[in-house]
Design a protein around this motif. Structure first.
Motif, PDB file in Angstrom:
ATOM      1  N   LEU A  12       0.794  -1.292  -0.416  1.00 28.49           N
ATOM      2  CA  LEU A  12      -0.015   0.205  -0.309  1.00 28.49           C
ATOM      3  C   LEU A  12       1.122   1.015   0.190  1.00 28.49           C
ATOM      4  O   LEU A  12       0.155   2.401  -0.048  1.00 28.49           O
ATOM      5  N   SER A  39      -4.396  -6.167   3.248  1.00 24.73           N
ATOM      6  CA  SER A  39      -5.584  -5.956   2.989  1.00 24.73           C
ATOM      7  C   SER A  39      -5.280  -4.089   2.648  1.00 24.73           C
ATOM      8  O   SER A  39      -5.290  -2.795   2.807  1.00 24.73           O
ATOM      9  N   GLY A  40      -6.098  -3.960   0.979  1.00 23.20           N
ATOM     10  CA  GLY A  40      -5.899  -2.444   1.006  1.00 23.20           C
ATOM     11  C   GLY A  40      -6.394  -2.717  -0.653  1.00 23.20           C
ATOM     12  O   GLY A  40      -6.581  -3.819  -1.470  1.00 23.20           O
ATOM     13  N   GLU A  41      -6.257  -1.259  -0.618  1.00 24.12           N
ATOM     14  CA  GLU A  41      -6.179  -0.985  -2.407  1.00 24.12           C
ATOM     15  C   GLU A  41      -6.058  -0.095  -2.601  1.00 24.12           C
ATOM     16  O   GLU A  41      -5.025   1.222  -2.629  1.00 24.12           O
ATOM     17  N   VAL A  45      -7.117  -1.498  -7.540  1.00 23.20           N
ATOM     18  CA  VAL A  45      -6.893  -2.902  -7.643  1.00 23.20           C
ATOM     19  C   VAL A  45      -7.129  -3.790  -5.831  1.00 23.20           C
ATOM     20  O   VAL A  45      -5.974  -2.555  -4.704  1.00 23.20           O
ATOM     21  N   LYS A  46      -8.144  -4.341  -5.565  1.00 22.70           N
ATOM     22  CA  LYS A  46      -7.738  -5.479  -3.964  1.00 22.70           C
ATOM     23  C   LYS A  46      -7.221  -5.490  -4.273  1.00 22.70           C
ATOM     24  O   LYS A  46      -6.649  -6.567  -4.774  1.00 22.70           O
ATOM     25  N   ILE A  47      -6.035  -5.323  -2.494  1.00 17.97           N
ATOM     26  CA  ILE A  47      -4.738  -6.649  -2.729  1.00 17.97           C
ATOM     27  C   ILE A  47      -5.043  -7.622  -1.298  1.00 17.97           C
ATOM     28  O   ILE A  47      -5.932  -7.063  -0.555  1.00 17.97           O
ATOM     29  N   ASP A  48      -5.527  -8.514  -1.949  1.00 15.12           N
ATOM     30  CA  ASP A  48      -5.650  -9.887  -1.000  1.00 15.12           C
ATOM     31  C   ASP A  48      -4.797 -10.274  -0.193  1.00 15.12           C
ATOM     32  O   ASP A  48      -3.509  -9.871  -0.719  1.00 15.12           O
ATOM     33  N   THR A  49      -4.987 -10.331   0.623  1.00 14.56           N
ATOM     34  CA  THR A  49      -3.845 -10.913   1.511  1.00 14.56           C
ATOM     35  C   THR A  49      -4.063 -12.456   2.066  1.00 14.56           C
ATOM     36  O   THR A  49      -3.853 -13.469   2.350  1.00 14.56           O
TER      37      THR A  49
END
Length: 129
Positions: A12, A39-41, A45-49
């Motif tokens: 992020l 996680s975040g964006e 784009v969503k950051i998957d954990t």
């Protein structure tokens, strides 16, 4: 049809290269998914954990140091990407061998440079304009 890039080791933090790569990939019209520890964006784009079972990954752009990669060898191979880009600092000869045995192309390169020089898609023989 494989058409997505997985940015693996996404951050992020806007000064991290993985973050810059997500932005540049999105700005170049690439379809992007991301995996990271938080996680975040980034750029929509969503950051998957959690590790997801993608079926359409063309390229994995790796931003994780070699010591941490070993835990993810099987996962990345299971995605059956066409190639894995080892960005600076991620070079890992052990992983290269595993990928090549599974018919996955390896490339020591910088995703940001490949995008800036219109060479990102060149591995597939596509025209670079």
């Amino acid at each position: 049809m494989k058409n997505k890039t997985l940015v693996f080791g996404a951050s992020l933090n806007p000064v991290r290269y993985s973050n810059m790569a997500i932005n540049k990939l999105v700005n170049n019209g690439e379809k992007v998914v991301a995996f990271g520890l938080k996680s975040g964006e980034v750029a929509g784009v969503k950051i998957d954990t959690e590790l997801k079972k993608y079926t359409d990954i063309e390229t994995v752009s790796l931003y994780m140091n070699p010591k941490r990669q070993a835990d993810f060898y099987d996962y990345i191979v299971s995605l059956k990407p066409d190639r894995v880009i080892f960005n600076p600092g991620t070079e890992n000869p052990e992983f290269y061998q595993i990928l090549r045995k599974n018919s996955i192309e390896t490339e020591e390169a910088c995703t940001l440079v490949l995008l800036s020089t219109n060479q990102y898609k060149a591995h597939k023989g596509e025209e670079t304009v």
